[in-house]
Every structure is written in C-alpha cells, then in structure tokens.
Design an enzyme around this catalytic site. Structure first.
Site, PDB file in Angstrom:
ATOM      1  N   SER A 164      11.814  10.290  72.196  1.00  0.00           N
ATOM      2  CA  SER A 164      12.635  11.285  71.498  1.00  0.00           C
ATOM      3  C   SER A 164      12.752  12.508  72.389  1.00  0.00           C
ATOM      4  O   SER A 164      11.955  12.681  73.330  1.00  0.00           O
ATOM      5  CB  SER A 164      11.917  11.653  70.190  1.00  0.00           C
ATOM      6  N   TYR A 217       4.390  13.977  65.152  1.00  0.00           N
ATOM      7  CA  TYR A 217       5.469  13.130  65.702  1.00  0.00           C
ATOM      8  C   TYR A 217       5.639  13.415  67.190  1.00  0.00           C
ATOM      9  O   TYR A 217       5.691  12.501  68.015  1.00  0.00           O
ATOM     10  CB  TYR A 217       6.754  13.438  64.942  1.00  0.00           C
TER      11      TYR A 217
HETATM   12  N1  LIG Z   1      17.136   9.360  64.094  1.00  0.00           N
HETATM   13  C1  LIG Z   1      16.781  10.262  64.978  1.00  0.00           C
HETATM   14  O1  LIG Z   1      17.245  11.411  64.930  1.00  0.00           O
HETATM   15  C2  LIG Z   1      15.822   9.925  66.092  1.00  0.00           C
HETATM   16  C3  LIG Z   1      15.707  10.832  67.155  1.00  0.00           C
HETATM   17  C4  LIG Z   1      14.841  10.523  68.213  1.00  0.00           C
HETATM   18  C5  LIG Z   1      14.118   9.352  68.175  1.00  0.00           C
HETATM   19  N2  LIG Z   1      14.236   8.503  67.125  1.00  0.00           N
HETATM   20  C6  LIG Z   1      13.428   7.279  67.171  1.00  0.00           C
HETATM   21  O2  LIG Z   1      14.283   6.155  67.098  1.00  0.00           O
HETATM   22  C7  LIG Z   1      13.556   5.036  66.544  1.00  0.00           C
HETATM   23  C8  LIG Z   1      14.403   4.367  65.475  1.00  0.00           C
HETATM   24  O3  LIG Z   1      14.576   5.261  64.391  1.00  0.00           O
HETATM   25  P1  LIG Z   1      15.916   5.313  63.487  1.00  0.00           P
HETATM   26  O4  LIG Z   1      16.611   6.566  63.818  1.00  0.00           O
HETATM   27  O5  LIG Z   1      16.626   4.028  63.605  1.00  0.00           O
HETATM   28  O6  LIG Z   1      15.267   5.505  62.036  1.00  0.00           O
HETATM   29  P2  LIG Z   1      14.867   4.429  60.908  1.00  0.00           P
HETATM   30  O7  LIG Z   1      13.888   5.113  60.031  1.00  0.00           O
HETATM   31  O8  LIG Z   1      16.093   3.868  60.292  1.00  0.00           O
HETATM   32  O9  LIG Z   1      14.160   3.248  61.734  1.00  0.00           O
HETATM   33  C9  LIG Z   1      12.768   3.157  61.943  1.00  0.00           C
HETATM   34  C10 LIG Z   1      12.346   1.756  61.541  1.00  0.00           C
HETATM   35  O10 LIG Z   1      10.940   1.602  61.841  1.00  0.00           O
HETATM   36  C11 LIG Z   1      10.373   0.877  60.759  1.00  0.00           C
HETATM   37  N3  LIG Z   1       8.923   1.071  60.674  1.00  0.00           N
HETATM   38  C12 LIG Z   1       8.249   2.167  60.245  1.00  0.00           C
HETATM   39  N4  LIG Z   1       6.929   1.924  60.251  1.00  0.00           N
HETATM   40  C13 LIG Z   1       6.752   0.654  60.701  1.00  0.00           C
HETATM   41  C14 LIG Z   1       5.621  -0.175  60.931  1.00  0.00           C
HETATM   42  N5  LIG Z   1       4.360   0.261  60.699  1.00  0.00           N
HETATM   43  N6  LIG Z   1       5.819  -1.431  61.417  1.00  0.00           N
HETATM   44  C15 LIG Z   1       7.083  -1.891  61.639  1.00  0.00           C
HETATM   45  N7  LIG Z   1       8.193  -1.163  61.426  1.00  0.00           N
HETATM   46  C16 LIG Z   1       8.018   0.106  60.973  1.00  0.00           C
HETATM   47  C17 LIG Z   1      11.091   1.430  59.539  1.00  0.00           C
HETATM   48  O11 LIG Z   1      10.915   0.597  58.401  1.00  0.00           O
HETATM   49  C18 LIG Z   1      12.530   1.515  60.035  1.00  0.00           C
HETATM   50  O12 LIG Z   1      13.237   0.326  59.791  1.00  0.00           O
HETATM   51  C19 LIG Z   1      12.230   5.616  66.057  1.00  0.00           C
HETATM   52  O13 LIG Z   1      11.216   5.342  66.980  1.00  0.00           O
HETATM   53  C20 LIG Z   1      12.499   7.110  66.006  1.00  0.00           C
HETATM   54  O14 LIG Z   1      11.314   7.868  66.133  1.00  0.00           O
HETATM   55  C21 LIG Z   1      15.072   8.751  66.093  1.00  0.00           C
END
Ligand SMILES: NC(=O)c1ccc[n+]([C@@H]2O[C@H](COP(=O)([O-])OP(=O)(O)OC[C@H]3O[C@@H](n4cnc5c(N)ncnc54)[C@H](O)[C@@H]3O)[C@@H](O)[C@H]2O)c1
Length: 243
Positions: free
Chosen positions: A138, A151
C-alpha cells in the site's frame, strides 16, 4: 497465444475487490486460477462465474494447512506459476486507540499471511520451472499513514519481506515484487466515511480513487514474462499519493 496460457495463479483474498478483478483478467488471458478467501459465498459465486479454469477454497491466510491445500490444488491444475498475496484487513485506528489485539490481528493476516504464502508457494513454483510472486502492500507502506498504525506497520513489513524474499528466491527462478496502491474504490476503503475519503483524495495529486482494474493490469504485468528482469521492485500505483 494468450499471455497466461498454461499458467496457474493463486490469489489470496480473491473472492472480491482487487483479487476478484485480477482473477477475471487472468482467466480471460488464458490462466487457471486458484482463489482463497474467508468469504465462502462470494468466492464460490466468482468461481462458478469463471467456469472450469477457476477453483475456490475457503482459506484463512494465517493457517499453514490452508496454504498447503491451495498449493496442492494448483499443482493438480497444472503447476504453480504465480502467487498474489492480496488478502488483507484494514481497521484504521490512530496509535493511542490501537490495542495489542488489533495490532496483532493486522500482523497475523497481512504480514504472517504473506510470509506463509511465499513459503508454501516457492517449492511448487520451483517444480513448475519458476514463477512470480506479487505482494500487495500500500502507499501506507511507503509513507506515514494517518490513523492506521497497525495496518501501516504490516504494509511496510511487506515491502521489506518482498526484497528479502526476492534475494532468497532468485536462485530458484522466482521473482518477488511489491505493489503499493493508493486509495482504490473497493469495499475496503468504504470503512472510511465519505468525508474522510474526500479529505484523503484532496491529498492525492490526481484527485481521484484508483480502480481495481488499474491495479490488476499492473499485477498481471508483474506476473507475466513482460517483467522477466524485475525482482525486489516496489511499484506505487496511487495517482501520486506517495509523492
Ligand atoms: N482498497 C484500497 O484502498 C487499498 C489500498 C492499498 C492497498 N490495498 C490492499 O489491497 C488488497 C486487496 O484489498 P481490496 O481493496 O480488494 O479490499 P477487499 O476488502 O475487498 O479485499 C480483501 C480480501 O481479503 C480477504 N481476507 C481478509 N482476511 C482474510 C484472511 N484471514 N484469509 C483470507 N482472506 C482474507 C477479504 O475477505 C477480502 O475478500 C489488500 O491487501 C489491501 O490491504 C487496498
């Protein structure tokens, strides 16, 4: 011939959000995907939509046996060529409102989960002739992140773990890179209020959120042979948010 013909890619947290978009794009480009997530209904629905080139398994990334099950499933589908350590949780609290339990919860899912994933995948990737691991960090892993110390700690850790793993795994023909998204329009960011998101976007030079598709295109580039000489790199995709 499509870019991913004959390749098998495992995506953690692949039931929705960025992981689901990556799965759709990979299958469209000829890959087979193994999806893990704690969200069973969403995961099963996505696998059914994608057809025979996708399988979903309930997976908690903090559980080593779950990783072993997914890696075996990938090998049964033809090997393991790519891993996206995408699963993550985001429960933002400032330092003084973060207790040890919340801190450790982030560490277990975001950081330990990535470590277990790389460790489980590497031998299967080596047996498949090499591979590519993409760790989703991130912008919170590139700069100080307001009100999200737990985080942020895990996303900085992923950045360092990526570089260490890149050195360890290069002799096995495995590349490891990290991707650093800024605010992306998925369910995760909407834990923040609209006012908080607007405040955040005011700090982003491009003044908008990114889309899951924009991140997925970068992830597919890193999974593909187009990035064959890249390892240990950290790539921001954030509309300039980390500048
Ligand atoms: N959305 C943003 O603004 C953003 C920004 C920077 C980084 N990210 C990163 O991108 C990645 C994807 O996030 P997203 O934006 O698609 O959000 P999201 O919440 O839709 O996806 C995250 C997924 O991880 C799964 N998850 C959570 N805990 C888990 C576990 N213990 N075992 C297996 N799966 C688990 C959730 O059920 C979900 O489906 C993450 O690592 C997040 O930190 C997101």
């Amino acid at each position: 011939m499509a870019r991913f013909d004959g390749k098998v890619v495992l995506i953690s947290g692949g039931a929705r959000g960025q992981g689901a978009v990556e799965a759709r794009m990979l299958v469209a480009e000829g890959a087979r995907v193994v999806l893990g997530d704690v969200l069973e209904a969403e995961g099963e629905r996505l696998a059914a939509e994608l057809g025979p080139n996708a399988r979903f398994f309930r997976q908690d990334v903090t559980v080593e046996d779950d990783w072993a099950r997914l890696v075996s499933a990938a090998e049964a589908m033809g090997g393991l060529h790519g891993l996206v350590n995408n699963a993550g949780i985001y429960v933002p609290r400032p330092l003084m409102e973060t207790d040890a339990e919340l801190f450790e919860r982030h560490t277990r899912v975001n950081q330990l989960g990535c470590f277990l994933g790389m460790k489980a995948a590497a031998p299967a990737m080596e047996r498949s002739g090499g591979g590519s691991i993409v760790n989703i960090s991130s912008t919170a892993g590139l700069r100080g992140s307001p009100g999200a110390i737990a985080y942020s700690a895990t996303k900085w850790a992923l950045r360092g773990m990526t570089k260490s793993a890149a050195v360890d795994l290069a002799p096995r023909g495995i590349r490891v890179n990290s991707v650093h998204p800024g605010p992306i329009d998925t369910a995760m960011i909407h834990i923040r209020s609209d006012a908080e998101i607007a405040e955040r976007l005011a700090q982003v030079p491009m003044r908008r959120m990114g889309t899951a598709e924009e991140v997925a295109r970068l992830v597919l580039f890193l999974l593909s042979d187009e990035s064959a000489y890249m390892t240990g790199a950290e790539l921001a995709i954030d509309g300039g948010a980390s500048l």
